[in-house]
Every structure is written in structure tokens, then in C-alpha cells.
Design a protein around this motif. Structure first.
Motif, PDB file in Angstrom:
ATOM      1  N   ILE A 173     -69.576 -30.394  53.513  1.00  0.00           N
ATOM      2  CA  ILE A 173     -70.185 -31.573  54.133  1.00  0.00           C
ATOM      3  C   ILE A 173     -71.283 -32.131  53.220  1.00  0.00           C
ATOM      4  CG2 ILE A 173     -71.604 -32.360  56.087  1.00  0.00           C
ATOM      5  CD1 ILE A 173     -69.950 -30.260  57.784  1.00  0.00           C
ATOM      6  N   ALA A 204     -69.288 -37.238  60.609  1.00  0.00           N
ATOM      7  CA  ALA A 204     -67.863 -37.529  60.704  1.00  0.00           C
ATOM      8  C   ALA A 204     -67.425 -37.380  62.158  1.00  0.00           C
ATOM      9  CB  ALA A 204     -67.086 -36.567  59.816  1.00  0.00           C
ATOM     10  N   CYS A 217     -65.580 -50.188  53.425  1.00  0.00           N
ATOM     11  CA  CYS A 217     -66.652 -49.288  53.868  1.00  0.00           C
ATOM     12  C   CYS A 217     -66.867 -49.402  55.374  1.00  0.00           C
ATOM     13  CB  CYS A 217     -67.962 -49.596  53.149  1.00  0.00           C
ATOM     14  SG  CYS A 217     -67.793 -49.879  51.365  1.00  0.00           S
TER      15      CYS A 217
HETATM   16  C1  HEC Z   1     -61.842 -43.676  54.729  1.00  0.00           C
HETATM   17  C2  HEC Z   1     -63.113 -43.750  55.381  1.00  0.00           C
HETATM   18  C3  HEC Z   1     -64.346 -44.173  54.639  1.00  0.00           C
HETATM   19  C4  HEC Z   1     -64.474 -45.156  53.700  1.00  0.00           C
HETATM   20  C5  HEC Z   1     -63.417 -46.104  53.173  1.00  0.00           C
HETATM   21  C6  HEC Z   1     -65.872 -45.164  53.320  1.00  0.00           C
HETATM   22  N1  HEC Z   1     -66.563 -44.204  54.008  1.00  0.00           N
HETATM   23 FE1  HEC Z   1     -68.559 -43.825  53.865  1.00  0.00          FE
HETATM   24  N2  HEC Z   1     -68.360 -42.309  55.175  1.00  0.00           N
HETATM   25  C7  HEC Z   1     -67.207 -41.946  55.833  1.00  0.00           C
HETATM   26  C8  HEC Z   1     -67.469 -40.821  56.705  1.00  0.00           C
HETATM   27  C9  HEC Z   1     -66.469 -40.135  57.608  1.00  0.00           C
HETATM   28  C10 HEC Z   1     -68.833 -40.499  56.553  1.00  0.00           C
HETATM   29  C11 HEC Z   1     -69.608 -39.375  57.236  1.00  0.00           C
HETATM   30  C12 HEC Z   1     -69.607 -38.154  56.326  1.00  0.00           C
HETATM   31  C13 HEC Z   1     -70.397 -36.983  56.846  1.00  0.00           C
HETATM   32  O1  HEC Z   1     -71.485 -37.166  57.447  1.00  0.00           O
HETATM   33  O2  HEC Z   1     -69.953 -35.856  56.629  1.00  0.00           O
HETATM   34  C14 HEC Z   1     -69.362 -41.452  55.580  1.00  0.00           C
HETATM   35  C15 HEC Z   1     -70.666 -41.471  55.164  1.00  0.00           C
HETATM   36  C16 HEC Z   1     -71.216 -42.386  54.276  1.00  0.00           C
HETATM   37  C17 HEC Z   1     -72.604 -42.418  53.878  1.00  0.00           C
HETATM   38  C18 HEC Z   1     -73.709 -41.479  54.363  1.00  0.00           C
HETATM   39  C19 HEC Z   1     -73.747 -40.206  53.506  1.00  0.00           C
HETATM   40  C20 HEC Z   1     -74.856 -39.257  53.957  1.00  0.00           C
HETATM   41  O3  HEC Z   1     -75.758 -38.978  53.165  1.00  0.00           O
HETATM   42  O4  HEC Z   1     -74.809 -38.791  55.104  1.00  0.00           O
HETATM   43  C21 HEC Z   1     -72.729 -43.455  52.994  1.00  0.00           C
HETATM   44  C22 HEC Z   1     -74.005 -43.895  52.281  1.00  0.00           C
HETATM   45  C23 HEC Z   1     -71.426 -44.068  52.853  1.00  0.00           C
HETATM   46  N3  HEC Z   1     -70.514 -43.392  53.643  1.00  0.00           N
HETATM   47  C24 HEC Z   1     -71.157 -45.149  52.060  1.00  0.00           C
HETATM   48  C25 HEC Z   1     -69.895 -45.717  51.914  1.00  0.00           C
HETATM   49  C26 HEC Z   1     -69.628 -46.894  51.102  1.00  0.00           C
HETATM   50  C27 HEC Z   1     -70.673 -47.678  50.343  1.00  0.00           C
HETATM   51  C28 HEC Z   1     -68.301 -47.135  51.189  1.00  0.00           C
HETATM   52  C29 HEC Z   1     -67.497 -48.232  50.576  1.00  0.00           C
HETATM   53  C30 HEC Z   1     -67.589 -48.466  49.170  1.00  0.00           C
HETATM   54  C31 HEC Z   1     -67.739 -46.109  52.068  1.00  0.00           C
HETATM   55  N4  HEC Z   1     -68.739 -45.280  52.480  1.00  0.00           N
HETATM   56  C32 HEC Z   1     -66.402 -46.039  52.390  1.00  0.00           C
HETATM   57  C33 HEC Z   1     -65.983 -42.548  55.702  1.00  0.00           C
HETATM   58  C34 HEC Z   1     -65.677 -43.574  54.828  1.00  0.00           C
END
Ligand code: HEC
Length: 149
Positions: A31, A92, A140
Motif C-alpha cells: 500500500i 482503495a 485520474c
Molecule cells: C485505475 C484507477 C486509477 C487511476 C487511473 C488513477 N488513480 Fe490515483 N488512485 C487510485 C486508487 C485506488 C488510489 C488509492 C490508493 C491507496 O490509498 O492505496 C489512488 C490514489 C491516488 C493518490 C493518493 C496517494 C496517497 O498518497 O495516498 C494520488 C495523489 C493519485 N491517486 C493521483 C492520481 C493521478 C494524478 C492520476 C492520473 C494521472 C491517477 N491517480 C490515476 C486509482 C487510480
């Protein structure tokens, strides 16, 4: 005999993988990894966004550096969702594991759009970069709305 001992201790610290087939000691470790990867993605996206919006001067070399990083960074988080117990913790949603095919296809689209962004950055055509970046960045929120707390 000091040196071999130090080397052994270093190896003990570095050779963490305990779960077969991946780089993580446990679910918590995975994670941390995926969140770190998302943070790196965020920083690289934010810098291009600032240039595309005109908040800072457009710099083609800088865009290319970010796009190159994103082409790799976007491939990283996903393996950290398949570690046993990785569904408990972080932000998540459980919906990910109930709709794994959809989640995976969204992650693959992000990777593909990052590759397209890199091609646009290589072309040095600012209009192409803007278009590719817009398509890339849309992924995102779309995924977060469904799958992130
Ligand atoms: C396919 C799904 C998906 C896509 C596409 C996605 N994310 Fe995420 N993102 C997630 C999930 C699920 C989490 C939570 C992860 C966790 O807390 O373990 C997350 C968490 C994050 C976080 C927080 C991380 C932290 O420190 O807790 C950031 C910043 C982020 N995403 C940025 C982005 C950006 C910018 C993009 C696009 C360029 C993007 N994500 C695209 C699923 C996605």
C-alpha cells in the motif's frame, strides 16, 4: 572479517521480499508502494498541467522529462493491488476487487494514454501535447470517483 559481515547485514536489510513474485514484505508495504507511485505521478502531472494552463512558461524539454517519467510511473501502482490483504488499508475502495476487470482496464488506459503523451512530447507539437495531456488527465478523476475513498 568485518567487510563480509557488513555485506551480509546489508543483504539482510535489502532482501525484503517475502511474498512470492513481487517486491513487497506484506500488504502494508504494498500500500505504501502504490501510494508513493501515485504521489510521483501527481507531481509529474501537476508540472505539465501548470505549463499547459500557462501558469508557468511552456518548456518542451521539461514536458518531455515529465512525460518520460509518466510513461513508466503509470505502470507501477497496479501490482500492489494484488497482494493478499492489500484491500484492507489505504484509500482503495472494496469496489476495486469486485470489479477487477474494469479497474484493470482503466489502469491499462492510463498507461496507454501516458505512452501517447510521450509520443506527443517527442513530436514537439504543443497542440498535440495539449490534446494528449487532456486525454491522459481525464483518467485520474474517472477512476478515483469509482475506486478511491
Ligand atoms: C485505475 C484507477 C486509477 C487511476 C487511473 C488513477 N488513480 Fe490515483 N488512485 C487510485 C486508487 C485506488 C488510489 C488509492 C490508493 C491507496 O490509498 O492505496 C489512488 C490514489 C491516488 C493518490 C493518493 C496517494 C496517497 O498518497 O495516498 C494520488 C495523489 C493519485 N491517486 C493521483 C492520481 C493521478 C494524478 C492520476 C492520473 C494521472 C491517477 N491517480 C490515476 C486509482 C487510480
Amino acid at each position: 572479517m568485518k567487510k563480509p559481515l557488513t555485506a551480509l547485514l546489508c543483504l539482510a536489510v535489502l532482501s525484503v521480499p517475502a511474498i512470492a513474485g513481487n517486491a513487497f514484505v506484506d500488504a502494508e508495504d504494498s500500500i505504501e508502494y502504490r501510494q508513493a507511485a501515485f504521489q510521483l505521478i501527481r507531481h509529474n502531472v501537476g508540472d505539465i498541467a501548470a505549463m499547459v494552463k500557462g501558469e508557468i512558461n511552456y518548456d518542451a524539454a521539461r514536458v518531455n522529462k515529465r512525460a518520460t517519467a509518466l510513461a513508466t510511473l503509470t505502470t507501477l501502482p497496479w501490482e500492489a493491488f494484488s497482494v493478499p490483504g492489500a484491500d484492507k488499508g489505504g484509500n482503495a475502495k472494496a469496489a476495486i476487487w469486485q470489479n477487477l476487470a474494469d479497474f484493470t482496464s482503466r489502469s491499462e488506459k492510463l498507461i496507454a494514454d501516458a505512452a501517447t503523451l510521450k509520443v506527443a512530447a517527442d513530436s514537439n507539437d504543443q497542440a498535440e501535447v495539449r490534446k494528449a495531456f487532456g486525454n491522459f488527465a481525464r483518467n485520474c478523476k474517472a477512476c478515483h470517483d469509482q475506486y478511491k475513498e
